[in-house]
Scaffold this motif. Sequence first.
Motif, short mmCIF file in Angstrom:
data_model
loop_
_atom_site.label_atom_id
_atom_site.label_comp_id
_atom_site.label_asym_id
_atom_site.label_seq_id
_atom_site.Cartn_x
_atom_site.Cartn_y
_atom_site.Cartn_z
N ALA A 105 0.83 -1.21 0.00
CA ALA A 105 0.00 0.00 0.00
C ALA A 105 0.87 1.26 0.00
O ALA A 105 0.59 2.22 -0.72
N ALA A 106 1.92 1.25 0.79
CA ALA A 106 2.80 2.42 0.87
C ALA A 106 3.59 2.61 -0.42
O ALA A 106 4.00 3.73 -0.73
N ARG A 107 3.80 1.54 -1.16
CA ARG A 107 4.53 1.62 -2.43
C ARG A 107 3.81 2.54 -3.40
O ARG A 107 4.45 3.33 -4.12
N ASP A 108 2.49 2.45 -3.45
CA ASP A 108 1.74 3.31 -4.36
C ASP A 108 1.89 4.78 -3.99
O ASP A 108 2.07 5.64 -4.86
N VAL A 109 1.83 5.07 -2.71
CA VAL A 109 1.99 6.46 -2.25
C VAL A 109 3.40 6.95 -2.58
O VAL A 109 3.58 8.06 -3.10
N ALA A 110 4.40 6.11 -2.31
CA ALA A 110 5.79 6.48 -2.60
C ALA A 110 6.01 6.61 -4.10
O ALA A 110 6.73 7.51 -4.56
N SER A 111 5.39 5.74 -4.88
CA SER A 111 5.54 5.80 -6.34
C SER A 111 4.96 7.10 -6.89
O SER A 111 5.53 7.72 -7.78
N LYS A 112 3.80 7.50 -6.35
CA LYS A 112 3.20 8.77 -6.79
C LYS A 112 4.13 9.93 -6.47
O LYS A 112 4.35 10.80 -7.32
N ALA A 113 4.70 9.93 -5.28
CA ALA A 113 5.63 11.00 -4.90
C ALA A 113 6.86 11.00 -5.82
O ALA A 113 7.32 12.07 -6.25
N ALA A 114 7.38 9.82 -6.12
CA ALA A 114 8.56 9.73 -7.00
C ALA A 114 8.21 10.22 -8.40
O ALA A 114 8.99 10.95 -9.02
N CYS A 115 7.03 9.82 -8.90
CA CYS A 115 6.62 10.26 -10.24
C CYS A 115 6.42 11.77 -10.28
O CYS A 115 6.78 12.42 -11.26
N ASP A 116 5.86 12.33 -9.21
CA ASP A 116 5.70 13.78 -9.15
C ASP A 116 7.06 14.48 -9.19
O ASP A 116 7.21 15.52 -9.81
N ALA A 117 8.05 13.86 -8.53
CA ALA A 117 9.39 14.46 -8.47
C ALA A 117 10.10 14.42 -9.82
O ALA A 117 10.91 15.29 -10.11
N VAL A 118 9.80 13.43 -10.65
CA VAL A 118 10.51 13.30 -11.94
C VAL A 118 9.68 13.80 -13.12
O VAL A 118 10.13 13.75 -14.25
N ARG A 119 8.49 14.29 -12.86
CA ARG A 119 7.58 14.68 -13.94
C ARG A 119 8.23 15.68 -14.91
O ARG A 119 8.14 15.53 -16.13
N GLY A 120 8.89 16.68 -14.40
CA GLY A 120 9.52 17.68 -15.26
C GLY A 120 10.60 17.08 -16.15
O GLY A 120 10.67 17.36 -17.35
N GLU A 121 11.44 16.23 -15.55
CA GLU A 121 12.51 15.58 -16.33
C GLU A 121 11.90 14.63 -17.36
O GLU A 121 12.38 14.56 -18.50
N TYR A 122 10.86 13.92 -16.97
CA TYR A 122 10.21 13.01 -17.93
C TYR A 122 9.62 13.81 -19.10
O TYR A 122 9.78 13.43 -20.25
N GLN A 123 8.97 14.90 -18.78
CA GLN A 123 8.38 15.76 -19.81
C GLN A 123 9.47 16.25 -20.77
O GLN A 123 9.28 16.25 -21.98
N ARG A 124 10.62 16.65 -20.21
CA ARG A 124 11.72 17.13 -21.04
C ARG A 124 12.22 16.03 -21.97
O ARG A 124 12.38 16.24 -23.18
N ARG A 125 12.43 14.83 -21.43
CA ARG A 125 12.95 13.74 -22.25
C ARG A 125 11.93 13.26 -23.27
O ARG A 125 12.29 12.91 -24.40
N LEU A 126 10.66 13.23 -22.89
CA LEU A 126 9.62 12.84 -23.84
C LEU A 126 9.54 13.85 -24.97
O LEU A 126 9.36 13.49 -26.14
N SER A 127 9.73 15.11 -24.64
CA SER A 127 9.72 16.16 -25.65
C SER A 127 10.85 15.94 -26.66
O SER A 127 10.65 16.10 -27.88
N VAL A 128 12.01 15.55 -26.18
CA VAL A 128 13.15 15.27 -27.07
C VAL A 128 12.80 14.11 -27.99
O VAL A 128 13.07 14.16 -29.20
N VAL A 129 12.19 13.05 -27.44
CA VAL A 129 11.82 11.88 -28.25
C VAL A 129 10.78 12.30 -29.30
O VAL A 129 10.88 11.91 -30.48
N CYS A 130 9.81 13.10 -28.91
CA CYS A 130 8.78 13.54 -29.85
C CYS A 130 9.38 14.41 -30.95
O CYS A 130 9.01 14.28 -32.13
N ASP A 131 10.28 15.31 -30.57
CA ASP A 131 10.95 16.14 -31.58
C ASP A 131 11.72 15.27 -32.57
O ASP A 131 11.68 15.49 -33.79
N ALA A 132 12.42 14.26 -32.05
CA ALA A 132 13.17 13.35 -32.92
C ALA A 132 12.21 12.55 -33.80
O ALA A 132 12.49 12.32 -34.99
N ALA A 133 11.07 12.15 -33.24
CA ALA A 133 10.09 11.39 -34.03
C ALA A 133 9.52 12.26 -35.15
O ALA A 133 9.37 11.79 -36.29
N ARG A 134 9.24 13.52 -34.84
CA ARG A 134 8.74 14.42 -35.88
C ARG A 134 9.80 14.66 -36.96
O ARG A 134 9.49 14.71 -38.15
#
Length: 185
Positions: A105-134
Amino acid sequence: MVLLKKKPTDEFVVPTLETSSQEYAGLVAKRQEVSELLSSLNKEAADLDTQIAAAPKAPHSAGVSRLLGDPEDSAPHLRKRRREVSGEIADAETALQVLARRIAAARDVASKAACDAVRGEYQRRLSVVCDAARALEAARNDHDALLDDLEREDINLAFLRPVRAHFTERVSFFLKEVSEAGFDV
C-alpha cells in the motif's frame, strides 16, 4: 546529427521509493528488522532442537525442574524455551505478512511522490523523443518524395536499390498516444 548529441547537463538521479516516502522507508526498515529477528529465532530453534535431542530425558515440566533446582540447560527448560521460540517465530512470520501488505500500500503512495518528483525531467525527455520522431517523420516524407519523383519520371529504381522506411509509419501512432496521455509536447 544534431539530434543525437547530448547536451552536458547534471546527471538526473531517479528518487528511490525510500527517499520518496518516509512511511515506506520505515516499513522497509521494519521488515529488515523482523527478518533478521526471524533468522535469529530460527537459528535458536535449531540449536534448541539439537540440545534437547542431546539432553537426558526428564519426564517432568520446566516448573518442576525450576523447583528442583535443575540447571537452565536441562531438557524441561529447553523444551519450554523451544515452545516460546516457536510462538515468537509464528509472530514474526505473521508480522512479515502484515508488513508485506502495508509495504504494498505504501509503495503506491511512494511511487506517486517519485513520479511527481521526476515529472519535469520526464516531460523534457519525452519532448526530445517527440521532436526526434517528428524530425524522422519529416525526413521520411522528404525521402519518399524523392522516390515518388523518380517513379513519376518512370526511372527504373532497381539501379538505385532504394529502401523504404516503413517502420516510421508508427511515428504518428506514437505521437497520438503521447497527446492522448495528456502530454503537451
